[in-house]
Design a protein around this motif. Structure first.
Motif, PDB file in Angstrom:
ATOM      1  N   LEU A   1       0.831  -1.203   0.000  1.00  0.00           N
ATOM      2  CA  LEU A   1       0.000   0.000   0.000  1.00  0.00           C
ATOM      3  C   LEU A   1       0.866   1.252   0.000  1.00  0.00           C
ATOM      4  O   LEU A   1       0.565   2.229  -0.686  1.00  0.00           O
ATOM      5  CB  LEU A   1      -0.919  -0.007   1.227  1.00  0.00           C
ATOM      6  CG  LEU A   1      -1.985  -1.111   1.253  1.00  0.00           C
ATOM      7  CD1 LEU A   1      -2.639  -1.172   2.622  1.00  0.00           C
ATOM      8  CD2 LEU A   1      -3.028  -0.867   0.174  1.00  0.00           C
ATOM      9  N   GLU A   2       1.948   1.210   0.767  1.00  0.00           N
ATOM     10  CA  GLU A   2       2.874   2.341   0.802  1.00  0.00           C
ATOM     11  C   GLU A   2       3.529   2.520  -0.560  1.00  0.00           C
ATOM     12  O   GLU A   2       3.693   3.635  -1.042  1.00  0.00           O
ATOM     13  CB  GLU A   2       3.950   2.116   1.874  1.00  0.00           C
ATOM     14  CG  GLU A   2       3.424   2.140   3.290  1.00  0.00           C
ATOM     15  CD  GLU A   2       3.170   3.535   3.800  1.00  0.00           C
ATOM     16  OE1 GLU A   2       3.323   4.499   3.044  1.00  0.00           O
ATOM     17  OE2 GLU A   2       2.807   3.682   4.976  1.00  0.00           O
ATOM     18  N   GLY A   3       3.904   1.421  -1.199  1.00  0.00           N
ATOM     19  CA  GLY A   3       4.527   1.485  -2.513  1.00  0.00           C
ATOM     20  C   GLY A   3       3.599   2.058  -3.564  1.00  0.00           C
ATOM     21  O   GLY A   3       3.984   2.855  -4.407  1.00  0.00           O
ATOM     22  N   ARG A   4       2.315   1.649  -3.490  1.00  0.00           N
ATOM     23  CA  ARG A   4       1.330   2.167  -4.442  1.00  0.00           C
ATOM     24  C   ARG A   4       1.123   3.668  -4.231  1.00  0.00           C
ATOM     25  O   ARG A   4       1.003   4.430  -5.177  1.00  0.00           O
ATOM     26  CB  ARG A   4      -0.001   1.438  -4.276  1.00  0.00           C
ATOM     27  CG  ARG A   4      -1.020   1.821  -5.341  1.00  0.00           C
ATOM     28  CD  ARG A   4      -2.389   1.247  -5.052  1.00  0.00           C
ATOM     29  NE  ARG A   4      -2.376  -0.185  -4.954  1.00  0.00           N
ATOM     30  CZ  ARG A   4      -3.472  -0.896  -4.671  1.00  0.00           C
ATOM     31  NH1 ARG A   4      -4.615  -0.289  -4.481  1.00  0.00           N
ATOM     32  NH2 ARG A   4      -3.411  -2.213  -4.584  1.00  0.00           N
ATOM     33  N   SER A   5       1.121   4.102  -2.960  1.00  0.00           N
ATOM     34  CA  SER A   5       0.964   5.524  -2.671  1.00  0.00           C
ATOM     35  C   SER A   5       2.132   6.313  -3.252  1.00  0.00           C
ATOM     36  O   SER A   5       1.949   7.375  -3.841  1.00  0.00           O
ATOM     37  CB  SER A   5       0.873   5.741  -1.149  1.00  0.00           C
ATOM     38  OG  SER A   5      -0.251   5.084  -0.625  1.00  0.00           O
ATOM     39  N   ASP A   6       3.353   5.781  -3.099  1.00  0.00           N
ATOM     40  CA  ASP A   6       4.527   6.446  -3.655  1.00  0.00           C
ATOM     41  C   ASP A   6       4.454   6.519  -5.177  1.00  0.00           C
ATOM     42  O   ASP A   6       4.780   7.532  -5.779  1.00  0.00           O
ATOM     43  CB  ASP A   6       5.800   5.700  -3.229  1.00  0.00           C
ATOM     44  CG  ASP A   6       6.059   5.858  -1.734  1.00  0.00           C
ATOM     45  OD1 ASP A   6       5.532   6.830  -1.149  1.00  0.00           O
ATOM     46  OD2 ASP A   6       6.786   5.025  -1.165  1.00  0.00           O
ATOM     47  N   ALA A   7       4.028   5.411  -5.811  1.00  0.00           N
ATOM     48  CA  ALA A   7       3.943   5.363  -7.261  1.00  0.00           C
ATOM     49  C   ALA A   7       2.946   6.388  -7.787  1.00  0.00           C
ATOM     50  O   ALA A   7       3.187   7.065  -8.779  1.00  0.00           O
ATOM     51  CB  ALA A   7       3.547   3.960  -7.716  1.00  0.00           C
ATOM     52  N   ARG A   8       1.795   6.509  -7.109  1.00  0.00           N
ATOM     53  CA  ARG A   8       0.789   7.470  -7.537  1.00  0.00           C
ATOM     54  C   ARG A   8       1.327   8.891  -7.414  1.00  0.00           C
ATOM     55  O   ARG A   8       1.085   9.737  -8.280  1.00  0.00           O
ATOM     56  CB  ARG A   8      -0.471   7.324  -6.685  1.00  0.00           C
ATOM     57  CG  ARG A   8      -1.320   6.114  -7.055  1.00  0.00           C
ATOM     58  CD  ARG A   8      -2.520   5.996  -6.172  1.00  0.00           C
ATOM     59  NE  ARG A   8      -3.367   4.856  -6.546  1.00  0.00           N
ATOM     60  CZ  ARG A   8      -4.408   4.449  -5.849  1.00  0.00           C
ATOM     61  NH1 ARG A   8      -4.728   5.070  -4.729  1.00  0.00           N
ATOM     62  NH2 ARG A   8      -5.134   3.429  -6.249  1.00  0.00           N
ATOM     63  N   ARG A   9       2.082   9.163  -6.332  1.00  0.00           N
ATOM     64  CA  ARG A   9       2.613  10.504  -6.134  1.00  0.00           C
ATOM     65  C   ARG A   9       3.642  10.854  -7.217  1.00  0.00           C
ATOM     66  O   ARG A   9       3.643  11.938  -7.762  1.00  0.00           O
ATOM     67  CB  ARG A   9       3.244  10.627  -4.747  1.00  0.00           C
ATOM     68  CG  ARG A   9       3.577  12.058  -4.387  1.00  0.00           C
ATOM     69  CD  ARG A   9       4.095  12.184  -2.982  1.00  0.00           C
ATOM     70  NE  ARG A   9       5.413  11.556  -2.865  1.00  0.00           N
ATOM     71  CZ  ARG A   9       5.727  10.638  -1.954  1.00  0.00           C
ATOM     72  NH1 ARG A   9       4.828  10.238  -1.112  1.00  0.00           N
ATOM     73  NH2 ARG A   9       6.916  10.115  -1.897  1.00  0.00           N
ATOM     74  N   VAL A  10       4.481   9.866  -7.575  1.00  0.00           N
ATOM     75  CA  VAL A  10       5.497  10.090  -8.604  1.00  0.00           C
ATOM     76  C   VAL A  10       4.823  10.317  -9.959  1.00  0.00           C
ATOM     77  O   VAL A  10       5.206  11.187 -10.738  1.00  0.00           O
ATOM     78  CB  VAL A  10       6.462   8.882  -8.679  1.00  0.00           C
ATOM     79  CG1 VAL A  10       7.336   8.994  -9.911  1.00  0.00           C
ATOM     80  CG2 VAL A  10       7.318   8.831  -7.423  1.00  0.00           C
ATOM     81  N   THR A  11       3.781   9.504 -10.264  1.00  0.00           N
ATOM     82  CA  THR A  11       3.064   9.644 -11.534  1.00  0.00           C
ATOM     83  C   THR A  11       2.410  11.009 -11.644  1.00  0.00           C
ATOM     84  O   THR A  11       2.451  11.662 -12.687  1.00  0.00           O
ATOM     85  CB  THR A  11       1.969   8.548 -11.650  1.00  0.00           C
ATOM     86  OG1 THR A  11       2.603   7.283 -11.536  1.00  0.00           O
ATOM     87  CG2 THR A  11       1.257   8.648 -12.987  1.00  0.00           C
TER      88      THR A  11
END
Length: 197
Positions: A186-196
């Motif tokens: 979940l943390e990784g997905r949050s980071d990915a969304r922020r980078v995108t």
């Protein structure tokens, strides 16, 4: 889980594994050696072993594990939340009934909150702390509805009640474990969304 590849992270993994094995051992003893009481002494020994292996030892091991991966104020916050959550579960298990639903909801939320604090979970996913309580309440409502709608034969009632008790404990516990294990993803997905973005 934020320090899996460090000596402290490995030690925490071993401690939590030992805590799980302690709970499993307590459950196995309860269902085999101490399933039927044959004497007062056996009942006392069984009660002490179940309390020690099922509550005291695993809670202590988890607290030590949290202290290995958390630092500073997070360590103390995680420990307080873990103690409060475990205490609430113990009270609910002792009193049962509707009290269990309330205490278990609070208890599992406390344990998840301790895990989130220890792992510095982002604010946006803290709503998942309530997931076990929501599942537990939904299960309780469904069971009560089924009891009102179905006429269970007298001979089968004890088996149905035992099944209900097991589900009321295992289902929210499984949800708690799944949320805890899913935290890094979940943390990784949050980071990915922020980078995108």
């Amino acid at each position: 889980m934020t320090a899996l590849h460090t000596p402290h992270g490995r030690a925490a993994q071993l401690l939590i594994t030992a805590a799980v094995l302690s709970v499993v051992t307590s459950s196995v003893l309860q269902r085999t050696v101490f399933f039927v009481w044959t004497s007062t002494q056996q009942q006392r020994v069984g009660g002490v072993l179940q309390l020690a292996l099922g509550v005291i030892v695993p809670v202590s091991l988890v607290l030590v594990a949290l202290s290995r991966v958390a630092v500073g104020r997070r360590r103390w916050a995680a420990a307080v939340l873990a103690v409060a959550g475990s205490g609430s579960l113990l009270v609910g298990a002792a009193l049962g009934g509707s009290v269990w639903v309330v205490c278990a909801g609070v208890g599992f939320a406390g344990l998840l909150a301790a895990w989130f604090v220890a792992n510095r979970a982002r604010t946006r996913i803290w709503w998942l702390v309530a997931a076990p309580a929501v599942v537990l309440i939904a299960l309780d409502v469904a069971v009560r509805g089924a009891q009102a709608a179905l006429d269970v034969p007298t001979l089968a009632r004890s088996a149905v009640w035992e099944t209900e008790r097991m589900l009321a404990f295992t289902v929210p516990l499984v949800v708690t474990v799944v949320v805890a294990l899913a935290l890094p993803f979940l943390e990784g997905r949050s980071d990915a969304r922020r980078v995108t973005a």
